[in-house]
Every structure is written in structure tokens, then in C-alpha cells.
Design a protein around this motif. Structure first.
Motif, PDB file in Angstrom:
ATOM      1  N   GLY A  39       0.786  -1.223   0.000  1.00 48.85           N
ATOM      2  CA  GLY A  39       0.000   0.000   0.000  1.00 48.85           C
ATOM      3  C   GLY A  39       0.819   1.275   0.000  1.00 48.85           C
ATOM      4  O   GLY A  39       0.319   2.332   0.349  1.00 48.85           O
ATOM      5  N   GLY A  40       2.077   1.192  -0.345  1.00 43.29           N
ATOM      6  CA  GLY A  40       2.897   2.388  -0.431  1.00 43.29           C
ATOM      7  C   GLY A  40       4.299   2.148   0.086  1.00 43.29           C
ATOM      8  O   GLY A  40       4.609   1.140   0.709  1.00 43.29           O
ATOM      9  N   PHE A  41       5.159   3.117  -0.193  1.00 44.68           N
ATOM     10  CA  PHE A  41       6.570   3.006   0.139  1.00 44.68           C
ATOM     11  C   PHE A  41       6.800   2.975   1.648  1.00 44.68           C
ATOM     12  O   PHE A  41       7.569   2.163   2.157  1.00 44.68           O
ATOM     13  CB  PHE A  41       7.313   4.178  -0.505  1.00 44.68           C
ATOM     14  N   ASP A  42       6.113   3.848   2.391  1.00 47.38           N
ATOM     15  CA  ASP A  42       6.298   3.914   3.843  1.00 47.38           C
ATOM     16  C   ASP A  42       5.844   2.621   4.522  1.00 47.38           C
ATOM     17  O   ASP A  42       6.519   2.117   5.422  1.00 47.38           O
ATOM     18  CB  ASP A  42       5.540   5.105   4.422  1.00 47.38           C
ATOM     19  N   GLN A  43       4.717   2.079   4.101  1.00 47.71           N
ATOM     20  CA  GLN A  43       4.215   0.843   4.688  1.00 47.71           C
ATOM     21  C   GLN A  43       5.138  -0.329   4.373  1.00 47.71           C
ATOM     22  O   GLN A  43       5.358  -1.200   5.208  1.00 47.71           O
ATOM     23  CB  GLN A  43       2.800   0.522   4.181  1.00 47.71           C
ATOM     24  N   TYR A  44       5.689  -0.334   3.168  1.00 46.97           N
ATOM     25  CA  TYR A  44       6.644  -1.380   2.791  1.00 46.97           C
ATOM     26  C   TYR A  44       7.871  -1.344   3.691  1.00 46.97           C
ATOM     27  O   TYR A  44       8.323  -2.375   4.193  1.00 46.97           O
ATOM     28  CB  TYR A  44       7.056  -1.213   1.327  1.00 46.97           C
ATOM     29  N   LEU A  45       8.404  -0.157   3.927  1.00 48.71           N
ATOM     30  CA  LEU A  45       9.574  -0.025   4.790  1.00 48.71           C
ATOM     31  C   LEU A  45       9.263  -0.466   6.216  1.00 48.71           C
ATOM     32  O   LEU A  45      10.092  -1.087   6.878  1.00 48.71           O
ATOM     33  CB  LEU A  45      10.081   1.420   4.798  1.00 48.71           C
ATOM     34  N   ALA A  46       8.074  -0.150   6.697  1.00 47.96           N
ATOM     35  CA  ALA A  46       7.709  -0.480   8.071  1.00 47.96           C
ATOM     36  C   ALA A  46       7.510  -1.980   8.270  1.00 47.96           C
ATOM     37  O   ALA A  46       7.851  -2.523   9.318  1.00 47.96           O
ATOM     38  CB  ALA A  46       6.437   0.264   8.464  1.00 47.96           C
ATOM     39  N   ARG A  47       6.981  -2.664   7.272  1.00 41.99           N
ATOM     40  CA  ARG A  47       6.613  -4.074   7.437  1.00 41.99           C
ATOM     41  C   ARG A  47       7.677  -5.078   6.998  1.00 41.99           C
ATOM     42  O   ARG A  47       7.596  -6.246   7.356  1.00 41.99           O
ATOM     43  CB  ARG A  47       5.337  -4.359   6.647  1.00 41.99           C
ATOM     44  N   THR A  48       8.651  -4.637   6.222  1.00 42.72           N
ATOM     45  CA  THR A  48       9.653  -5.552   5.684  1.00 42.72           C
ATOM     46  C   THR A  48      10.801  -5.714   6.666  1.00 42.72           C
ATOM     47  O   THR A  48      11.227  -4.761   7.306  1.00 42.72           O
ATOM     48  CB  THR A  48      10.188  -5.020   4.339  1.00 42.72           C
ATOM     49  N   GLY A  54      18.407  -4.132   3.111  1.00 43.11           N
ATOM     50  CA  GLY A  54      19.739  -3.667   2.791  1.00 43.11           C
ATOM     51  C   GLY A  54      20.063  -2.406   3.578  1.00 43.11           C
ATOM     52  O   GLY A  54      19.226  -1.862   4.308  1.00 43.11           O
ATOM     53  N   GLU A  55      21.277  -1.923   3.430  1.00 47.88           N
ATOM     54  CA  GLU A  55      21.737  -0.780   4.228  1.00 47.88           C
ATOM     55  C   GLU A  55      20.955   0.496   3.905  1.00 47.88           C
ATOM     56  O   GLU A  55      20.523   1.212   4.804  1.00 47.88           O
ATOM     57  CB  GLU A  55      23.228  -0.548   3.982  1.00 47.88           C
ATOM     58  N   PHE A  56      20.751   0.783   2.627  1.00 47.83           N
ATOM     59  CA  PHE A  56      20.028   1.986   2.231  1.00 47.83           C
ATOM     60  C   PHE A  56      18.574   1.929   2.701  1.00 47.83           C
ATOM     61  O   PHE A  56      18.020   2.921   3.187  1.00 47.83           O
ATOM     62  CB  PHE A  56      20.090   2.153   0.716  1.00 47.83           C
ATOM     63  N   GLY A  57      17.947   0.767   2.594  1.00 47.58           N
ATOM     64  CA  GLY A  57      16.564   0.606   3.036  1.00 47.58           C
ATOM     65  C   GLY A  57      16.405   0.767   4.531  1.00 47.58           C
ATOM     66  O   GLY A  57      15.442   1.376   5.009  1.00 47.58           O
ATOM     67  N   ARG A  58      17.367   0.250   5.300  1.00 53.17           N
ATOM     68  CA  ARG A  58      17.312   0.415   6.754  1.00 53.17           C
ATOM     69  C   ARG A  58      17.483   1.884   7.134  1.00 53.17           C
ATOM     70  O   ARG A  58      16.829   2.374   8.061  1.00 53.17           O
ATOM     71  CB  ARG A  58      18.380  -0.449   7.419  1.00 53.17           C
ATOM     72  N   MET A  59      18.342   2.597   6.408  1.00 54.09           N
ATOM     73  CA  MET A  59      18.527   4.021   6.657  1.00 54.09           C
ATOM     74  C   MET A  59      17.218   4.781   6.372  1.00 54.09           C
ATOM     75  O   MET A  59      16.814   5.653   7.142  1.00 54.09           O
ATOM     76  CB  MET A  59      19.650   4.577   5.785  1.00 54.09           C
ATOM     77  N   LEU A  60      16.543   4.421   5.275  1.00 60.13           N
ATOM     78  CA  LEU A  60      15.267   5.070   4.945  1.00 60.13           C
ATOM     79  C   LEU A  60      14.207   4.767   5.991  1.00 60.13           C
ATOM     80  O   LEU A  60      13.405   5.620   6.346  1.00 60.13           O
ATOM     81  CB  LEU A  60      14.778   4.609   3.574  1.00 60.13           C
ATOM     82  N   ARG A  61      14.217   3.528   6.485  1.00 64.45           N
ATOM     83  CA  ARG A  61      13.242   3.135   7.505  1.00 64.45           C
ATOM     84  C   ARG A  61      13.423   4.001   8.755  1.00 64.45           C
ATOM     85  O   ARG A  61      12.445   4.486   9.331  1.00 64.45           O
ATOM     86  CB  ARG A  61      13.406   1.670   7.873  1.00 64.45           C
ATOM     87  N   LEU A  62      14.659   4.223   9.180  1.00 61.40           N
ATOM     88  CA  LEU A  62      14.919   5.070  10.346  1.00 61.40           C
ATOM     89  C   LEU A  62      14.482   6.510  10.090  1.00 61.40           C
ATOM     90  O   LEU A  62      13.924   7.165  10.970  1.00 61.40           O
ATOM     91  CB  LEU A  62      16.406   5.029  10.701  1.00 61.40           C
ATOM     92  N   ARG A  63      14.713   6.980   8.883  1.00 60.33           N
ATOM     93  CA  ARG A  63      14.322   8.347   8.518  1.00 60.33           C
ATOM     94  C   ARG A  63      12.804   8.519   8.567  1.00 60.33           C
ATOM     95  O   ARG A  63      12.297   9.516   9.087  1.00 60.33           O
ATOM     96  CB  ARG A  63      14.848   8.640   7.125  1.00 60.33           C
ATOM     97  N   VAL A  64      12.074   7.534   8.065  1.00 61.46           N
ATOM     98  CA  VAL A  64      10.607   7.586   8.079  1.00 61.46           C
ATOM     99  C   VAL A  64      10.099   7.488   9.516  1.00 61.46           C
ATOM    100  O   VAL A  64       9.194   8.221   9.916  1.00 61.46           O
ATOM    101  CB  VAL A  64      10.016   6.460   7.195  1.00 61.46           C
ATOM    102  N   ALA A  65      10.697   6.614  10.332  1.00 64.49           N
ATOM    103  CA  ALA A  65      10.281   6.464  11.725  1.00 64.49           C
ATOM    104  C   ALA A  65      10.519   7.763  12.500  1.00 64.49           C
ATOM    105  O   ALA A  65       9.688   8.180  13.310  1.00 64.49           O
ATOM    106  CB  ALA A  65      11.032   5.305  12.373  1.00 64.49           C
TER     107      ALA A  65
END
Length: 76
Positions: A39-48, A54-65
Motif C-alpha cells: 500500500g505504499g513506500f512507507d508501509q513497505y519499509l515499516a513491514r519488511t 539492505g543498508e540503504f533501506g534500513r537508513m530510509l526506515r529510520l528516517r521515516v520512523a
């Protein structure tokens, strides 16, 4: 010889509702389907799981949180 698997990777720009900006990433086509499914980029980062991001995705997840926390604190 060891066989290498080359995933179909595309450069994509994804909109983050939480951060309110477009984020340019290199994403596998399978991940793009998962983003749509969640349902979107933010939800994907939160649930995966972090191991799949990967390193870039984990960094984005922290940024969104962090952005979500700031929004909650700013709301009276």
C-alpha cells in the motif's frame, strides 16, 4: 563456475507520504510489486524485515520512523 543471479533492478523515484518528498532508489521489480502490495513506500519499509532491505533501506526506515515521531510530538 558459480552462477550469479542478477535481479532485475530499476532506478525508481518513490513518494514518501511521511517525509513528504520523492526518494530516488534502485529497486528490484519484485520489491516494486511488494511496495504496491503493502500500500505504499512507507508501509513497505515499516513491514519488511531489515535483512531484506539492505543498508540503504534500513537508513530510509529510520528516517521515516523519525519523521513519524516528530509528527506525533508536534500534534497537540
Amino acid at each position: 563456475t558459480t552462477r550469479r543471479r542478477l535481479h532485475k533492478i530499476q532506478r525508481a523515484s518513490r513518494w514518501s507520504e511521511t517525509v513528504q518528498e520523492s526518494i530516488k532508489t534502485r529497486v528490484a521489480t519484485s520489491a516494486m510489486r511488494s511496495i504496491k502490495k503493502h500500500g505504499g513506500f512507507d508501509q513497505y519499509l515499516a513491514r519488511t524485515k531489515g535483512t531484506h532491505l539492505g543498508e540503504f533501506g534500513r537508513m530510509l526506515r529510520l528516517r521515516v520512523a523519525r519523521a513519524l515521531r516528530e509528527k506525533r510530538l508536534a500534534t497537540p
